[in-house]
Motif scaffolding. Structure first.
Motif, short mmCIF file in Angstrom:
data_model
loop_
_atom_site.label_atom_id
_atom_site.label_comp_id
_atom_site.label_asym_id
_atom_site.label_seq_id
_atom_site.Cartn_x
_atom_site.Cartn_y
_atom_site.Cartn_z
N PHE A 168 0.81 -1.22 0.00
CA PHE A 168 0.00 0.00 0.00
C PHE A 168 0.85 1.27 0.00
N ILE A 169 1.89 1.31 0.81
CA ILE A 169 2.67 2.55 0.93
C ILE A 169 3.40 2.87 -0.38
N VAL A 170 4.17 1.91 -0.89
CA VAL A 170 4.92 2.15 -2.12
C VAL A 170 3.96 2.26 -3.31
N GLY A 171 2.88 1.47 -3.29
CA GLY A 171 1.91 1.53 -4.37
C GLY A 171 1.30 2.92 -4.50
N TYR A 172 0.86 3.49 -3.40
CA TYR A 172 0.25 4.83 -3.45
C TYR A 172 1.29 5.90 -3.73
N LEU A 173 2.53 5.68 -3.32
CA LEU A 173 3.60 6.61 -3.66
C LEU A 173 3.81 6.65 -5.18
N LEU A 174 3.83 5.47 -5.80
CA LEU A 174 3.98 5.40 -7.25
C LEU A 174 2.79 6.04 -7.96
N ILE A 175 1.60 5.80 -7.46
CA ILE A 175 0.40 6.37 -8.09
C ILE A 175 0.38 7.89 -7.93
N ALA A 176 0.87 8.39 -6.81
CA ALA A 176 0.95 9.85 -6.62
C ALA A 176 1.87 10.47 -7.67
N PHE A 177 3.04 9.84 -7.89
CA PHE A 177 3.96 10.35 -8.89
C PHE A 177 3.36 10.23 -10.30
N SER A 178 2.70 9.11 -10.57
CA SER A 178 2.11 8.94 -11.90
C SER A 178 0.97 9.92 -12.11
N TYR A 179 0.22 10.24 -11.05
CA TYR A 179 -0.83 11.26 -11.18
C TYR A 179 -0.22 12.60 -11.56
N LEU A 180 0.89 12.96 -10.95
CA LEU A 180 1.53 14.23 -11.28
C LEU A 180 2.14 14.23 -12.68
N LEU A 181 2.25 13.04 -13.27
CA LEU A 181 2.68 12.95 -14.67
C LEU A 181 1.51 13.15 -15.62
N LYS A 182 0.39 12.45 -15.38
CA LYS A 182 -0.67 12.43 -16.39
C LYS A 182 -2.07 12.62 -15.85
N GLY A 183 -2.27 12.60 -14.55
CA GLY A 183 -3.59 12.89 -14.03
C GLY A 183 -4.45 11.68 -13.70
N LEU A 184 -5.74 11.79 -13.98
CA LEU A 184 -6.74 10.84 -13.49
C LEU A 184 -6.60 9.40 -13.94
N PRO A 185 -6.03 9.09 -15.11
CA PRO A 185 -5.88 7.66 -15.46
C PRO A 185 -5.17 6.85 -14.39
N SER A 186 -4.30 7.48 -13.62
CA SER A 186 -3.60 6.76 -12.55
C SER A 186 -4.57 6.26 -11.50
N ILE A 187 -5.60 7.03 -11.19
CA ILE A 187 -6.60 6.61 -10.21
C ILE A 187 -7.36 5.39 -10.72
N VAL A 188 -7.65 5.38 -12.02
CA VAL A 188 -8.34 4.24 -12.63
C VAL A 188 -7.47 2.99 -12.54
N PHE A 189 -6.18 3.11 -12.89
CA PHE A 189 -5.27 1.97 -12.78
C PHE A 189 -5.19 1.45 -11.34
N LEU A 190 -5.15 2.36 -10.40
CA LEU A 190 -5.09 1.99 -8.99
C LEU A 190 -6.33 1.20 -8.58
N GLY A 191 -7.50 1.74 -8.87
CA GLY A 191 -8.74 1.10 -8.45
C GLY A 191 -8.94 -0.26 -9.06
N ILE A 192 -8.73 -0.37 -10.38
CA ILE A 192 -8.91 -1.65 -11.06
C ILE A 192 -7.92 -2.69 -10.55
N THR A 193 -6.67 -2.29 -10.36
CA THR A 193 -5.65 -3.22 -9.90
C THR A 193 -5.98 -3.77 -8.52
N MET A 194 -6.33 -2.88 -7.61
CA MET A 194 -6.64 -3.31 -6.25
C MET A 194 -7.85 -4.24 -6.22
N LEU A 195 -8.90 -3.88 -6.96
CA LEU A 195 -10.11 -4.69 -6.95
C LEU A 195 -9.87 -6.06 -7.57
N VAL A 196 -9.20 -6.10 -8.71
CA VAL A 196 -8.93 -7.38 -9.37
C VAL A 196 -8.07 -8.27 -8.48
#
Length: 269
Positions: A168-196
């Protein structure tokens, strides 16, 4: 009969990569800029001119379509090379491409062996799309894809190792950085990955692990911290910015075009 000389797959991978690296830099600055490259370069130039790395802009007007991190990388390249040209603009992409190849080799080596890892990573580096298009243009896609790939592999390996807090810690750290790269698609990748991951393994309750809340707080601290600085110095309503970000993130999806048109596009593709 001559004895066959065994050659290590790692050795072959290193040789192939060393040959590929100079090839990636040949004529890197010769191609004219395409539209998205020009946008990234102009935003980075204005950041350097104004000394403001919080507020992306073009011709003095706020640029709202993308967060600033990739522009930071281009600006850093401009400063490091002390030049503002096509080569310097594309350098972050080439560095990301080389590092992405190494990342693929690193993760696949642990999962599938050295030989397969060498083949897979070099197939990626020498694929037609990479050689003909991506390696010639200073676009965000290679860098962003690399961060998302690292996120996928980190989540998978951390789960298999039973290291949920790290997941969770490193995962959300990576998603935070990816969000600052491209925005909302990172949230979608996060949600789908966790749920699957957790639903397929029948571990839905792990989504409520205390480490998950720590990860969310890390994401909020990084992304929220950036937006706090942004809105404290710019006279723009948050809803106006996020309306643009949402529109940019959904313009090529079923949300914009509808289910049937999107399905027809996928079928024809």
């Amino acid at each position: 009969m001559m004895n066959k000389i065994a050659v290590s797959p790692v050795f072959l991978f290193i040789i192939a990569l060393l040959i590929a690296i100079p090839a990636l830099f040949i004529n890197l600055g010769e191609q004219p800029l395409i539209d998205d490259e020009a946008i990234r370069g102009l935003v980075a130039l204005e950041m350097l001119e104004k000394g403001d790395f919080i507020t992306p802009s073009i011709a003095g007007e706020l640029y709202l379509k993308k967060p600033p991190m990739y522009n930071w990388l281009i600006a850093l390249s401009f400063m490091a090379l002390d030049r503002q040209d096509e080569f310097a603009l594309r350098l972050p992409m080439v560095i990301s491409l080389i590092f992405f190849t190494l990342v693929i080799f690193y993760y696949f080596r642990k999962e599938m062996g050295v030989k397969f890892a060498a083949i897979a990573s070099l197939l990626f580096l020498t694929s037609g799309r990479i050689l003909i298009y991506e390696s010639l243009h200073g676009l965000i896609d290679i860098t962003y894809s690399m961060v998302i790939f690292i996120f996928f592999m980190h989540i998978y390996r951390s789960y298999m190792q039973g290291r949920l807090l790290k997941l969770f810690i490193v995962g959300y750290l990576l998603i935070a950085f990816s969000y600052l790269l491209k925005g909302l698609p990172s949230i979608v990748f996060l949600g789908i990955t966790m749920l699957v991951l957790f639903l397929s393994n029948k571990k839905f309750k792990l989504l409520f692990h205390w480490g998950h809340y720590v990860g969310i707080l890390i994401f909020i601290a990084i992304v929220g911290g950036y937006y706090f600085l942004y809105f404290s110095r710019n006279d723009i309503a948050p809803e106006d910015m996020f309306r643009v970000i949402i529109g940019e993130s959904t313009r090529r999806t079923a949300i914009r075009f509808g289910f049937w048109r999107t399905a027809l596009h996928l079928l024809s593709y």
